[in-house]
Design a protein around this motif. Structure first.
Motif, PDB file in Angstrom:
ATOM      1  N   GLU A   1       5.589  -4.642 -16.066  1.00  0.00           N
ATOM      2  CA  GLU A   1       4.336  -5.239 -16.511  1.00  0.00           C
ATOM      3  C   GLU A   1       3.248  -4.173 -16.395  1.00  0.00           C
ATOM      4  O   GLU A   1       3.322  -3.292 -15.537  1.00  0.00           O
ATOM      5  CB  GLU A   1       4.000  -6.449 -15.639  1.00  0.00           C
ATOM      6  CG  GLU A   1       5.031  -7.555 -15.842  1.00  0.00           C
ATOM      7  CD  GLU A   1       4.577  -8.878 -15.282  1.00  0.00           C
ATOM      8  OE1 GLU A   1       3.384  -9.208 -15.378  1.00  0.00           O
ATOM      9  OE2 GLU A   1       5.425  -9.599 -14.744  1.00  0.00           O
ATOM     10  N   THR A   2       2.263  -4.279 -17.249  1.00  0.00           N
ATOM     11  CA  THR A   2       1.206  -3.262 -17.249  1.00  0.00           C
ATOM     12  C   THR A   2      -0.127  -3.880 -16.830  1.00  0.00           C
ATOM     13  O   THR A   2      -0.296  -5.096 -16.977  1.00  0.00           O
ATOM     14  CB  THR A   2       1.057  -2.650 -18.657  1.00  0.00           C
ATOM     15  OG1 THR A   2       0.750  -3.708 -19.585  1.00  0.00           O
ATOM     16  CG2 THR A   2       2.320  -1.931 -19.079  1.00  0.00           C
ATOM     17  N   PRO A   3      -1.070  -3.078 -16.322  1.00  0.00           N
ATOM     18  CA  PRO A   3      -0.948  -1.651 -16.050  1.00  0.00           C
ATOM     19  C   PRO A   3      -0.053  -1.375 -14.836  1.00  0.00           C
ATOM     20  O   PRO A   3      -0.035  -2.160 -13.894  1.00  0.00           O
ATOM     21  CB  PRO A   3      -2.387  -1.219 -15.771  1.00  0.00           C
ATOM     22  CG  PRO A   3      -3.072  -2.454 -15.291  1.00  0.00           C
ATOM     23  CD  PRO A   3      -2.419  -3.584 -16.016  1.00  0.00           C
TER      24      PRO A   3
ATOM     25  N   THR B   1      -4.091  11.645  -1.453  1.00  0.00           N
ATOM     26  CA  THR B   1      -3.785  11.396  -2.860  1.00  0.00           C
ATOM     27  C   THR B   1      -2.668  10.370  -3.003  1.00  0.00           C
ATOM     28  O   THR B   1      -2.845   9.325  -3.626  1.00  0.00           O
ATOM     29  CB  THR B   1      -3.363  12.707  -3.557  1.00  0.00           C
ATOM     30  OG1 THR B   1      -4.384  13.672  -3.352  1.00  0.00           O
ATOM     31  CG2 THR B   1      -3.118  12.489  -5.041  1.00  0.00           C
TER      32      THR B   1
ATOM     33  N   LYS C   1      -0.770   8.814  -0.401  1.00  0.00           N
ATOM     34  CA  LYS C   1      -0.770   7.736   0.602  1.00  0.00           C
ATOM     35  C   LYS C   1       0.581   7.035   0.638  1.00  0.00           C
ATOM     36  O   LYS C   1       0.629   5.798   0.754  1.00  0.00           O
ATOM     37  CB  LYS C   1      -1.900   6.724   0.330  1.00  0.00           C
ATOM     38  CG  LYS C   1      -3.284   7.357   0.307  1.00  0.00           C
ATOM     39  CD  LYS C   1      -4.390   6.325   0.441  1.00  0.00           C
ATOM     40  CE  LYS C   1      -5.769   6.972   0.345  1.00  0.00           C
ATOM     41  NZ  LYS C   1      -6.800   6.252   1.046  1.00  0.00           N
TER      42      LYS C   1
ATOM     43  N   GLY D   1     -11.305   0.289 -15.960  1.00  0.00           N
ATOM     44  CA  GLY D   1     -11.928   0.991 -14.841  1.00  0.00           C
ATOM     45  C   GLY D   1     -11.255   0.772 -13.499  1.00  0.00           C
ATOM     46  O   GLY D   1     -11.328   1.641 -12.627  1.00  0.00           O
ATOM     47  N   ILE D   2     -10.604  -0.375 -13.309  1.00  0.00           N
ATOM     48  CA  ILE D   2      -9.871  -0.546 -12.052  1.00  0.00           C
ATOM     49  C   ILE D   2      -8.537   0.195 -12.135  1.00  0.00           C
ATOM     50  O   ILE D   2      -8.163   0.923 -11.222  1.00  0.00           O
ATOM     51  CB  ILE D   2      -9.678  -2.035 -11.703  1.00  0.00           C
ATOM     52  CG1 ILE D   2     -11.051  -2.677 -11.404  1.00  0.00           C
ATOM     53  CG2 ILE D   2      -8.765  -2.191 -10.485  1.00  0.00           C
ATOM     54  CD1 ILE D   2     -10.992  -4.134 -10.991  1.00  0.00           C
ATOM     55  N   ALA D   3      -7.843   0.064 -13.239  1.00  0.00           N
ATOM     56  CA  ALA D   3      -6.511   0.681 -13.374  1.00  0.00           C
ATOM     57  C   ALA D   3      -6.572   2.209 -13.431  1.00  0.00           C
ATOM     58  O   ALA D   3      -5.617   2.878 -13.043  1.00  0.00           O
ATOM     59  CB  ALA D   3      -5.821   0.151 -14.625  1.00  0.00           C
TER      60      ALA D   3
ATOM     61  N   CYS E   1      -6.287  10.985  -7.256  1.00  0.00           N
ATOM     62  CA  CYS E   1      -6.537  10.332  -5.960  1.00  0.00           C
ATOM     63  C   CYS E   1      -7.229   8.994  -6.167  1.00  0.00           C
ATOM     64  O   CYS E   1      -6.923   8.002  -5.505  1.00  0.00           O
ATOM     65  CB  CYS E   1      -7.419  11.206  -5.074  1.00  0.00           C
ATOM     66  SG  CYS E   1      -6.941  12.939  -5.010  1.00  0.00           S
ATOM     67  N   MET E   2      -8.189   8.970  -7.085  1.00  0.00           N
ATOM     68  CA  MET E   2      -8.962   7.759  -7.321  1.00  0.00           C
ATOM     69  C   MET E   2      -8.144   6.736  -8.102  1.00  0.00           C
ATOM     70  O   MET E   2      -8.198   5.539  -7.813  1.00  0.00           O
ATOM     71  CB  MET E   2     -10.250   8.095  -8.071  1.00  0.00           C
ATOM     72  CG  MET E   2     -11.178   9.037  -7.334  1.00  0.00           C
ATOM     73  SD  MET E   2     -11.719   8.423  -5.712  1.00  0.00           S
ATOM     74  CE  MET E   2     -12.630   6.977  -6.222  1.00  0.00           C
TER      75      MET E   2
ATOM     76  N   SER F   1      -5.519   4.839  -6.072  1.00  0.00           N
ATOM     77  CA  SER F   1      -6.035   3.977  -4.999  1.00  0.00           C
ATOM     78  C   SER F   1      -6.055   2.495  -5.378  1.00  0.00           C
ATOM     79  O   SER F   1      -6.173   1.642  -4.506  1.00  0.00           O
ATOM     80  CB  SER F   1      -7.421   4.443  -4.544  1.00  0.00           C
ATOM     81  OG  SER F   1      -8.383   4.082  -5.488  1.00  0.00           O
ATOM     82  N   ALA F   2      -5.910   2.173  -6.648  1.00  0.00           N
ATOM     83  CA  ALA F   2      -5.951   0.766  -7.051  1.00  0.00           C
ATOM     84  C   ALA F   2      -4.595   0.069  -6.934  1.00  0.00           C
ATOM     85  O   ALA F   2      -4.510  -1.136  -7.144  1.00  0.00           O
ATOM     86  CB  ALA F   2      -6.432   0.657  -8.497  1.00  0.00           C
ATOM     87  N   TYR F   3      -3.545   0.818  -6.589  1.00  0.00           N
ATOM     88  CA  TYR F   3      -2.179   0.262  -6.661  1.00  0.00           C
ATOM     89  C   TYR F   3      -1.528   0.193  -5.279  1.00  0.00           C
ATOM     90  O   TYR F   3      -1.836   0.976  -4.392  1.00  0.00           O
ATOM     91  CB  TYR F   3      -1.319   1.143  -7.569  1.00  0.00           C
ATOM     92  CG  TYR F   3      -1.820   1.202  -8.990  1.00  0.00           C
ATOM     93  CD1 TYR F   3      -1.293   0.378  -9.973  1.00  0.00           C
ATOM     94  CD2 TYR F   3      -2.853   2.074  -9.350  1.00  0.00           C
ATOM     95  CE1 TYR F   3      -1.771   0.423 -11.279  1.00  0.00           C
ATOM     96  CE2 TYR F   3      -3.342   2.126 -10.656  1.00  0.00           C
ATOM     97  CZ  TYR F   3      -2.791   1.298 -11.612  1.00  0.00           C
ATOM     98  OH  TYR F   3      -3.265   1.337 -12.901  1.00  0.00           O
ATOM     99  N   ASP F   4      -0.576  -0.728  -5.157  1.00  0.00           N
ATOM    100  CA  ASP F   4       0.182  -0.865  -3.914  1.00  0.00           C
ATOM    101  C   ASP F   4       1.486  -0.075  -3.934  1.00  0.00           C
ATOM    102  O   ASP F   4       2.116   0.088  -2.893  1.00  0.00           O
ATOM    103  CB  ASP F   4       0.537  -2.337  -3.673  1.00  0.00           C
ATOM    104  CG  ASP F   4      -0.687  -3.129  -3.278  1.00  0.00           C
ATOM    105  OD1 ASP F   4      -1.591  -2.552  -2.650  1.00  0.00           O
ATOM    106  OD2 ASP F   4      -0.748  -4.318  -3.621  1.00  0.00           O
TER     107      ASP F   4
ATOM    108  N   HIS G   1      -3.344   1.303   1.158  1.00  0.00           N
ATOM    109  CA  HIS G   1      -4.723   1.440   0.711  1.00  0.00           C
ATOM    110  C   HIS G   1      -5.647   0.872   1.788  1.00  0.00           C
ATOM    111  O   HIS G   1      -5.181   0.379   2.810  1.00  0.00           O
ATOM    112  CB  HIS G   1      -4.939   0.776  -0.651  1.00  0.00           C
ATOM    113  CG  HIS G   1      -4.891  -0.711  -0.611  1.00  0.00           C
ATOM    114  ND1 HIS G   1      -3.718  -1.405  -0.704  1.00  0.00           N
ATOM    115  CD2 HIS G   1      -5.858  -1.642  -0.464  1.00  0.00           C
ATOM    116  CE1 HIS G   1      -3.981  -2.700  -0.626  1.00  0.00           C
ATOM    117  NE2 HIS G   1      -5.262  -2.865  -0.480  1.00  0.00           N
TER     118      HIS G   1
END
Lengths: 379, 379
Positions: free
Chosen positions: A7-9, A42, A44, A279-281, A351-352, A355-358, A377
């Protein structure tokens, strides 16, 4: 499972490229005669930390104590938390030392902060290694290398019953803003001289200075000399990104991190394709823009092999990315990218974005998902 | 527990202000004769969703299916997923409908996509309500309101065995770029006319159009008329932020979301204080900058009551925020903000800032932590 089943993103990492990048940096450090303490800010991720520390002491750098705690659970035992510490952070570092047997080195850039840390380490009953941070030109944190405060701070650490003076550390973060390899080389030399000079002042004052630590990815890649340094701490090199590509820290085939996204709308009248990565992805970072027309990332085919024309994500709303051509609205290939088709976006700043993903969907030079790597995170 | 006991960076929300903001918007919708379907993209929190739907049907808008799944677990049953759907997303929405009994309305902006959704809904054996998205001037997704595709798409939905034509929807996202209330009023009127006009075309063609949905926070706040609309979908109003303050969508006492941060370094020679909230803790969004010198957020005292001079976070590295004065390096009060002291940063764009955190520390017009609200992230 294949990339097409995700599934995306989705955050995709190419293990073959991470192995290439981590092996090359390990070789670079070995050739330069310095230890490599890779920065985990970067990736993590324990899996990436293991690749970055293959045949190695396992010492790493972290940007949050959450990274240290997570990596300690995965067997890592030697950390430098490379953000100036305040007493509350020392309490948490001391707890982690006690509970895991790991060592967490802290950094400081003032006599006052060193004294505050000293009091708190004594209260915690735990001895903490501390490095003095030196400002090698970024002007973020750190002491000027020629300031009398360098020796005063080192002495305050040395004299504290529960602090152990480990050495000096700097980060030439302004290397990210250089516009040519020559500029990066100059910043790398400034970085080296700043921290080696500060170490000399400390040693001349009769104190020990075991560790002399420097490094960002651009300076680690381009420095002409590591003389006098004991370690380097690059981070983003594990994945690289368009910002690093713009700085010529890597080639396009080193880019290991991307976001798989789906085409959700066509706006031919505006020369625009809309994808479900915004912007989040992707993050709202645009640091590559000084050197390249990178937008929020370059758009590749779903296999991640080739950039599609000169497409990039020009605008990033919260959940929408606007894919446009850098040169002309006529160069957006709507036929090739029907609604429902997939693209891979190689981000501006890895790095940025990460940071939005697990977790990472892991491929190995192909379309098959060969592994799933977790990441931490938060703080 | 008090704010001072939190580790930093921490996401703080003032419940009293959220209650004020949600009550005011509910009142505004009631007065305007439209339903309020609050957008959960900002808070992504069941607790906030409950405040935003007090004395209300419980219908909400979401920006990800993860939000819908999470809110369904907390008892919500009526969702509009306001991002153009592709078949893979329909599969997931259909699963959620089946498993929870909730209803997930999808949106589309083309005949091709509507047909693809139709096939997938039939395969899933689940009837899905679909709205036609209209572009009211943002030029992101949506059909031009006067395009023949509006009726064609509505008809494709209407004729599909497992799709149910619910109506039309638009989002005047370009209202965020307006520089005056007059501009916002004009965009709000364009938004209303676009979607009401599209609904008329659909009805004139003999099809039903039950829902006529519009709304962003600026247009919901400033619109002079909601005539013809059946619902509005503002989102960021639950918290507001500096971008909305710049647009005069709120007053400073409406700002409900902030990041608690700790001073970690002083750089008086550069007129700069460094805090432990950087680009991840605050996001790299700078959308407020068109109207205010907002940087990555305005800096308030730790109690969140008063801005400290004209301080804002001027630079945001990954874990470092550079606090500087907008007017002069001499206006940075180092004595008032010693190393280890706390500040509250009111972010540029609340939706993006909140996305880095798993929960909110909740205060109620004070320093005591009265609750902890979870939130969902990812997709």
């Amino acid at each position: 499972m294949l990339l097409g089943d995700l599934e995306t993103p989705a955050l995709v990492v190419d293990r073959a490229r991470v192995q290439q990048n981590t092996a090359a940096m390990a070789e670079r450090a070995a050739t330069g005669g310095v230890a490599l303490r890779p920065h985990m800010k970067t990736a993590k991720s324990a899996a990436v930390a293991k690749l970055a520390t293959a045949n190695h002491s396992g010492a790493v750098t972290v940007s949050t104590l959450a990274e240290a705690e997570y990596l300690a659970e995965h067997g890592f035992r030697d950390f430098t938390y490379a953000v100036c510490a305040v007493p509350e952070k020392l309490d948490r570092a001391a707890r982690l030392q006690k509970e895991s047997g790991a060592q967490i080195q802290l950094i400081t850039d003032s006599v006052e902060a060193a004294r505050a840390l000293a009091g708190r380490a004594r209260d915690a009953g735990e001895t903490i290694k501390v490095l003095v941070e030196i400002d090698s030109g970024e002007h973020r944190t750190g002491l000027s290398p020629d300031s009398p405060s360098v020796v005063e701070t080192a002495r305050a650490i040395h004299e504290a019953s529960h602090l152990d003076l480990e050495g000096v550390l700097t980060h030439a973060g302004h290397s990210y803003e250089c516009h040519s390899i020559e500029d990066v080389k100059r910043v790398a030399e400034d970085e080296r001289q700043a921290v080696v000079g500060a170490a000399r002042l400390i040693r001349d004052s009769g104190l020990e200075c075991r560790t002399i630590s420097a490094g960002s990815t651009p300076t680690a890649v381009h420095a002409e000399s590591f003389e006098g340094l004991t370690e380097i701490r690059p981070g983003v090199y594990v994945f690289f990104d368009i910002a690093q590509l713009g700085q010529k820290s890597c080639r396009i085939e080193n880019l290991a991190l991307s976001v798989l996204a789906t085409v959700i709308s066509h706006r031919p009248e505006h020369g625009r394709i809309i994808i479900d990565a915004g912007g989040i992805a992707l993050s709202k970072d645009t640091s590559a823009s000084a050197l390249l027309d990178a937008g929020y990332g370059w758009v590749f085919d779903a296999g991640g092999r080739e950039r599609i024309g000169d497409l990039r994500v020009a605008v990033a709303d919260q959940e929408h990315g606007y894919v446009e051509s850098s040169s002309s609205p006529d160069r957006v290939p709507f036929d090739r990218l029907p609604i429902g088709s997939r693209v891979r976006v190689f981000p501006n700043h890895a790095c940025m974005t990460a940071s939005a993903y697990d977790s990472y969907a892991v491929v190995h030079d192909g379309d098959e998902i060969v592994d799933r790597w977790d990441r931490i995170h938060g703080w």
